[in-house]
Design an enzyme around this catalytic site. Structure first.
Site, short mmCIF file in Angstrom:
data_model
loop_
_atom_site.label_atom_id
_atom_site.label_comp_id
_atom_site.label_asym_id
_atom_site.label_seq_id
_atom_site.Cartn_x
_atom_site.Cartn_y
_atom_site.Cartn_z
N HIS A 60 0.84 -1.21 0.00
CA HIS A 60 0.00 0.00 0.00
C HIS A 60 0.87 1.25 0.00
O HIS A 60 1.91 1.33 0.66
CB HIS A 60 -1.01 -0.02 1.14
N ASP A 173 5.63 2.45 7.27
CA ASP A 173 4.36 1.75 7.03
C ASP A 173 3.57 2.59 6.01
O ASP A 173 2.88 3.51 6.39
CB ASP A 173 3.59 1.61 8.35
N GLU A 205 -5.18 1.64 2.10
CA GLU A 205 -5.10 0.49 3.00
C GLU A 205 -5.39 0.91 4.43
O GLU A 205 -6.06 0.19 5.18
CB GLU A 205 -3.70 -0.13 2.92
N GLU A 206 -4.88 2.07 4.83
CA GLU A 206 -4.98 2.50 6.23
C GLU A 206 -6.41 2.84 6.65
O GLU A 206 -6.68 3.01 7.83
CB GLU A 206 -4.07 3.71 6.47
N ASP A 228 4.41 -5.57 3.81
CA ASP A 228 4.03 -4.51 4.75
C ASP A 228 5.01 -4.48 5.91
O ASP A 228 6.08 -5.09 5.86
CB ASP A 228 2.59 -4.76 5.24
N HIS A 319 3.00 3.71 13.08
CA HIS A 319 1.96 4.74 13.18
C HIS A 319 2.41 5.90 14.06
O HIS A 319 1.65 6.43 14.87
CB HIS A 319 0.63 4.15 13.67
#
Length: 348
Positions: A60, A173, A205-206, A228, A319
């Site tokens: 992603h 990420d 994706e998130e 990922d 994150h």
């Protein structure tokens, strides 16, 4: 690989605004594929043609970020979170507000602790109580800068080297996955393989694995690997019982994530990857997680089902704007993917 992950991570592209990242992938992948297109969702679809089984490699392109939802009379911006933020991570960060007129720097502020009540100082500040300060004189000034409702916002952070091959930055990420796929396709382009390989940069994706769902439906591959990041258990605040992974010890092959609520990987796909790693002396780890999911969750449930798993880079502080990984793990992952393409016909 370090130069590539730095280029990808320093670029900006929150969910729904992945154009900058897609442009980098287009540039980097073009020499290694036979076809390239962008679908209706904004996914980048590239194809390396072959006669054997078809394999989808999905990474992603989006990062978590913010979006302007309100501009007050004094020119301060209120925002919504796009993706899974832990609110205290946002406080006091520098940001970039991406307007049609160009990027504008800003900072995330809130009520200072000096004027908080005692009980408020003991609690973390919620995102709802934060705002973005771009230095605007008032609402009209902010709007004249090009800021409007829906303007995307990303973290203002660039990659920095740490010791022993480790680096820190934002959006590993999943710019890590994007870098891995690029290097894997570079290697695959020089190999005599029978498989058809789809290298796909997915969107959103998130915020719900959206691009993976639509691109997998359109391609209907025989096998899929999502690439990922994942959580290691090698730093203070987390126990090995929560994650057996370490950064620097190879890519992680997922057996199950989200305690099986996300994906329980195809045993044949796992066997293929594990035996490839062992045969080629490529460091690897296996992972059973009970936390989040990846694009593989959406892909493996597409149509009548697609045998899938995830190859992940163990990454600290996911994150956040200060994620940390070991560059060597990127190469371990891309080598594993490339070598696996040689033997895919023996397993499928």
């Amino acid at each position: 690989m370090e130069e590539l992950i730095t280029k990808l991570s320093n670029a900006h592209g929150i969910s729904g605004s992945e154009g900058n990242i897609r442009a980098i992938l287009e540039e980097e992948l073009r020499p290694y594929v036979d076809e390239m297109r962008v679908d209706k969702m904004g996914n980048l679809i590239t194809v390396k043609k072959g006669d054997g089984p078809s394999i989808m490699l999905a990474a992603h392109m989006d990062e978590i970020g913010l979006m302007v939802k309100y501009i007050d009379d004094k020119g301060f911006l209120r925002f919504v979170k796009i993706g899974g933020w832990f609110d205290p991570t946002l406080h006091s960060q520098r940001v970039i507000v991406h307007t049609e007129k160009g990027p504008i720097p800003g900072v995330i502020g809130s009520k200072p602790p000096h004027v908080m009540k005692d009980e408020d100082r003991k609690k973390p500040v919620n995102a709802d109580d934060m705002f973005i300060d771009v230095g605007a004189k008032d609402k009209e000034d902010a709007m004249n800068m090009g800021i409007s409702i829906g303007t995307p916002v990303s973290m203002d952070r660039e990659v920095v080297k740490l010791a022993n091959g480790k680096i820190t930055g934002k959006a590993f990420d999943n710019r890590a996955g994007c870098a891995i796929i690029i290097d894997a396709m570079r290697q695959i382009s020089k190999m005599d393989i029978k498989a058809t390989v789809y290298a796909v940069g997915t969107v959103q994706e998130e915020v719900g694995l959206k691009g993976a769902r639509t691109s997998a439906f359109g391609l209907n591959p025989d096998i899929a690997l999502a690439v990922d990041t994942t959580i290691p258990g090698d730093h203070p605040g987390i126990d090995k019982k929560d994650s057996v992974l370490d950064i620097g010890k190879g890519g992680a092959i997922t057996i199950a994530d989200a305690a099986g609520r996300g994906i329980i990987a195809s045993p044949q796909v796992v066997k293929w990857l594990v035996e490839t790693a062992k045969k080629n002396d490529i460091p690897f780890q296996t992972d059973v997680g009970d936390g989040g999911t990846t694009d593989a969750t959406a892909i493996h449930l597409t149509r009548e089902g697609i045998p899938s798993t995830v190859i992940s880079v163990a990454t600290r502080y996911i994150h956040s704007p200060v994620e940390v990984l070991d560059v060597a793990d990127l190469k371990h992952c891309s080598d594993l993917i490339a070598k696996a393409m040689i033997s895919v016909n023996e397993y499928f």
